[in-house]
Design an enzyme around this catalytic site. Structure first.
Site, PDB file in Angstrom:
ATOM      1  CG  ASN A 124      -2.224   0.750   0.983  1.00 36.18           C
ATOM      2  OD1 ASN A 124      -2.292   1.578   0.081  1.00 36.18           O
ATOM      3  ND2 ASN A 124      -3.242   0.462   1.774  1.00 36.18           N
ATOM      4  CG  PHE A 125       0.231   3.799   2.271  1.00 36.85           C
ATOM      5  CD1 PHE A 125       0.286   2.833   3.274  1.00 36.85           C
ATOM      6  CD2 PHE A 125      -0.912   4.578   2.171  1.00 36.85           C
ATOM      7  CE1 PHE A 125      -0.752   2.663   4.170  1.00 36.85           C
ATOM      8  CE2 PHE A 125      -1.969   4.411   3.063  1.00 36.85           C
ATOM      9  CZ  PHE A 125      -1.892   3.460   4.059  1.00 36.85           C
ATOM     10  CG  LEU A 126       3.643   2.830  -5.772  1.00 37.66           C
ATOM     11  CD1 LEU A 126       5.131   2.917  -5.510  1.00 37.66           C
ATOM     12  CD2 LEU A 126       3.347   1.762  -6.825  1.00 37.66           C
ATOM     13  CB  CYS A 127       3.411   7.935  -2.741  1.00 37.76           C
ATOM     14  SG  CYS A 127       3.220   9.693  -3.082  1.00 37.76           S
ATOM     15  CB  VAL A 128       6.677   8.297  -7.612  1.00 39.52           C
ATOM     16  CG1 VAL A 128       7.798   9.072  -8.292  1.00 39.52           C
ATOM     17  CG2 VAL A 128       7.048   6.819  -7.469  1.00 39.52           C
TER      18      VAL A 128
ATOM     19  CB  SER B 215       7.283   9.738 -16.815  1.00 41.41           C
ATOM     20  OG  SER B 215       8.007  10.955 -16.747  1.00 41.41           O
ATOM     21  CE  LYS B 216      13.607  12.332 -12.785  1.00 43.47           C
ATOM     22  NZ  LYS B 216      14.781  12.360 -13.685  1.00 43.47           N
ATOM     23  NE  ARG B 217       9.776   1.966 -16.999  1.00 42.91           N
ATOM     24  CZ  ARG B 217       8.675   1.204 -16.885  1.00 42.91           C
ATOM     25  NH1 ARG B 217       7.492   1.756 -16.866  1.00 42.91           N
ATOM     26  NH2 ARG B 217       8.777  -0.099 -16.764  1.00 42.91           N
TER      27      ARG B 217
ATOM     28  CB  THR C  15      -6.540  -2.289  -4.280  1.00 45.16           C
ATOM     29  OG1 THR C  15      -6.057  -1.225  -3.465  1.00 45.16           O
ATOM     30  CG2 THR C  15      -7.100  -3.412  -3.453  1.00 45.16           C
TER      31      THR C  15
ATOM     32  CG  LEU D   7      -6.427  -0.145   5.650  1.00 39.71           C
ATOM     33  CD1 LEU D   7      -5.269   0.286   6.504  1.00 39.71           C
ATOM     34  CD2 LEU D   7      -7.755  -0.032   6.384  1.00 39.71           C
TER      35      LEU D   7
HETATM   36  C1  LIG Z   1     -11.210   6.184  -2.947  1.00 35.39           C
HETATM   37  C2  LIG Z   1     -12.730   6.078  -2.986  1.00 35.39           C
HETATM   38  C3  LIG Z   1     -13.632   7.055  -3.419  1.00 35.39           C
HETATM   39  C4  LIG Z   1     -13.349   8.415  -3.934  1.00 35.39           C
HETATM   40  O1  LIG Z   1     -12.421   8.591  -4.717  1.00 35.39           O
HETATM   41  C5  LIG Z   1     -14.219   9.515  -3.447  1.00 35.39           C
HETATM   42  N1  LIG Z   1     -15.106   9.404  -2.416  1.00 35.39           N
HETATM   43  C6  LIG Z   1     -15.660  10.634  -2.271  1.00 35.39           C
HETATM   44  C7  LIG Z   1     -15.133  11.512  -3.214  1.00 35.39           C
HETATM   45  N2  LIG Z   1     -14.239  10.763  -3.949  1.00 35.39           N
HETATM   46  C8  LIG Z   1     -13.456  11.327  -5.058  1.00 35.39           C
HETATM   47  O2  LIG Z   1     -14.892   6.627  -3.339  1.00 35.39           O
HETATM   48  C9  LIG Z   1     -14.819   5.347  -2.845  1.00 35.39           C
HETATM   49  C10 LIG Z   1     -15.861   4.465  -2.585  1.00 35.39           C
HETATM   50  C11 LIG Z   1     -15.541   3.193  -2.081  1.00 35.39           C
HETATM   51  C12 LIG Z   1     -14.201   2.816  -1.811  1.00 35.39           C
HETATM   52  C13 LIG Z   1     -13.185   3.716  -2.083  1.00 35.39           C
HETATM   53  O3  LIG Z   1     -11.860   3.394  -1.844  1.00 35.39           O
HETATM   54  C14 LIG Z   1     -11.632   2.111  -1.256  1.00 35.39           C
HETATM   55  C15 LIG Z   1     -10.276   2.093  -0.597  1.00 35.39           C
HETATM   56  C16 LIG Z   1      -9.277   2.795  -1.508  1.00 35.39           C
HETATM   57  N3  LIG Z   1      -7.969   2.599  -0.952  1.00 35.39           N
HETATM   58  C17 LIG Z   1      -7.038   2.038  -1.894  1.00 35.39           C
HETATM   59  C18 LIG Z   1      -6.774   3.035  -2.989  1.00 35.39           C
HETATM   60  C19 LIG Z   1      -5.965   4.117  -2.748  1.00 35.39           C
HETATM   61  C20 LIG Z   1      -5.735   4.994  -3.786  1.00 35.39           C
HETATM   62  C21 LIG Z   1      -6.342   4.796  -5.005  1.00 35.39           C
HETATM   63  N4  LIG Z   1      -7.152   3.736  -5.227  1.00 35.39           N
HETATM   64  C22 LIG Z   1      -7.356   2.871  -4.227  1.00 35.39           C
HETATM   65  C23 LIG Z   1     -13.494   4.982  -2.602  1.00 35.39           C
END
Ligand SMILES: Cc1c(C(=O)c2nccn2C)oc2cccc(OCCCNCc3cccnc3)c12
Length: 403
Positions: free
Chosen positions: A114-118, A124-126, A150, A403
């Site tokens: 989780n929490f993969l963030c660049v 785009s630097k791979r 996910t 999460l």
């Molecule tokens: C994210 C998310 C959003 C929204 O983007 C959102 N809600 C209100 C306004 N917005 C723009 O809505 C959901 C409904 C069910 C489960 C969800 O997410 C489930 C858990 C996501 N965590 C993993 C993850 C993290 C980052 C990107 N994708 C997935 C979300």
């Protein structure tokens, strides 16, 4: 179904980190050092996932990271950062936590990535594939060979796909920030009235979960999750961590509380149901008045409503479960309102399609794809039909909540 790669041993895995691009260096982030946790908080607060219109960005709080990154069995080496050699600035991050999965009854000892963030300026630097390979190396060194993750994006062969669902709570604020709008033929006051919620919950015997409930609630969850094909298996210590949070001292309605868990205790003192939701706000980008959206996410729940039926898929059993879950999660939305949340989010996983419509969860335009690394499994239905509408007949076979 089963592992894809031939079984390897930790000693077969390189002991040294992968080569890193010139001016950067690997940095294991000590999340128990407040300053380093702050680096992670700032990096994600400024560079993590946004919605497709770039109107909102996830705002994981410091308390959220303490909860999400330090479950029983967490490993220091699995909080992997990349820093600029010259300045020490954290510019990328990825994390793994241990999780015991079961896929159609087979145990798959895994990690959850989780929490993969660049950083936005390093896209785009791979760098992402290098982070994924490095955390895979570190996890393999500890003899774990599978991972669950996910993504909103479609990558090769998801094990399941669920749809986002949203239950507006503070409809006027959601309209102000552009998340909802007035549908044709309706007025704003009618929409506010449609989503109005009572001030108090309805289920008798409903109360916050306490440490003394862990054994009973865990036993209930194990029994309830039996029919799902993709589940997380919890030890008692893991259950206490995920549902009670890291310190019960956080006062109940304290705005900093991340996890909210409730049980239903019947007249004989038996725990017949529980549910939980976590708080994960969105930063509202570029808005004059509103800076944040309070968001509750439905987490795990369980009920004994259909245990008495021999066939838990019979119409009677399904009706009993539907009635009970609609009342339970209806109370969860009321509690989310009490916790100052503006919208309550859920997926089409678990048995959610039994109550999404009745509780006014509208289908979102986002989808969540579940991926299992190094494990071949037939697809698991995620509660949506081919036309992406809620599948209230088959429901879903996904029991795990990420999460
Ligand atoms: C994210 C998310 C959003 C929204 O983007 C959102 N809600 C209100 C306004 N917005 C723009 O809505 C959901 C409904 C069910 C489960 C969800 O997410 C489930 C858990 C996501 N965590 C993993 C993850 C993290 C980052 C990107 N994708 C997935 C979300």
């Amino acid at each position: 179904e089963g592992p894809i790669d031939a079984q390897k041993r930790p000693e077969d895995v390189p002991a040294d980190p992968l080569p890193m691009l010139g001016e950067f260096e690997w940095s294991t982030v000590d999340i128990e050092d407040a300053a380093q946790l702050e680096d992670v908080f700032v990096l994600l607060n400024e560079n993590y996932v946004e919605d497709k219109d770039a109107a909102f960005r996830f705002n994981y709080t410091r308390e959220f990271f303490h909860w999400a990154l330090k479950p029983p069995g967490w490993s220091r080496e699995w909080n992997v950062g990349v820093r600029v050699k010259a300045t020490g600035k954290l510019v990328a991050f990825i994390s793994a936590i241990p999780i015991d999965l079961a896929v159609r009854g087979k145990d798959v000892r895994s990690v959850e990535i989780n929490f993969l963030c660049v950083h936005k300026q390093l896209r785009s630097k791979r760098m992402a594939p290098v982070l994924i390979k490095e955390i895979t190396r570190r996890v393999n060194r500890q003899d774990i060979w599978h991972a669950l993750y996910t993504a909103g994006v479609v990558l090769p062969s998801p094990i399941s796909t669920c749809r986002y669902a949203h239950r507006p709570i503070n409809w006027a604020k959601l309209q102000d920030v552009g998340f909802t709008d007035v549908p044709a033929g309706k007025t704003a006051p009618e929409m506010v009235a449609m989503y109005a919620l009572p001030g108090k919950t309805k289920t008798s015997g409903l109360r916050r979960m306490a440490a003394g409930d862990v054994d009973a609630a865990l036993a209930l969850l194990v029994k309830y999750q039996r029919r799902f094909e993709l589940v997380q298996k919890f030890s008692k210590a893991e259950f206490a961590h995920w549902f009670l949070g890291e310190d019960e001292s956080a006062s109940d309605d304290d705005a900093s509380r991340v996890i909210h868990s409730y049980v239903v205790e019947d007249a004989d003192g038996k725990i017949t149901d529980f549910f939980s939701f976590y708080s994960l706000p969105f930063t509202v980008l570029e808005h004059a008045v509103h800076k944040e959206l309070g968001i509750g996410y439905l987490f795990y729940y369980a009920s004994d409503a259909d245990f008495a039926f021999d066939d838990r898929f019979s119409a009677e059993a399904t009706a009993a479960l539907k009635t009970r879950l609609t009342a339970l999660i209806g109370d969860a939305t009321i509690l989310a309102k009490q916790a100052k949340m503006d919208v309550f989010n859920a997926l089409t996983s678990q048995d959610n399609t039994l109550f999404l419509d009745a509780l006014k969860f509208g289908p979102g335009d986002g989808f969540l794809n579940f991926y299992l690394f190094n494990y071949k499994a037939f697809p698991v239905t995620g509660g949506i039909k081919d036309d992406k509408s809620y599948d209230t007949e088959r429901r879903s076979n996904v029991g795990v909540v990420m999460l």
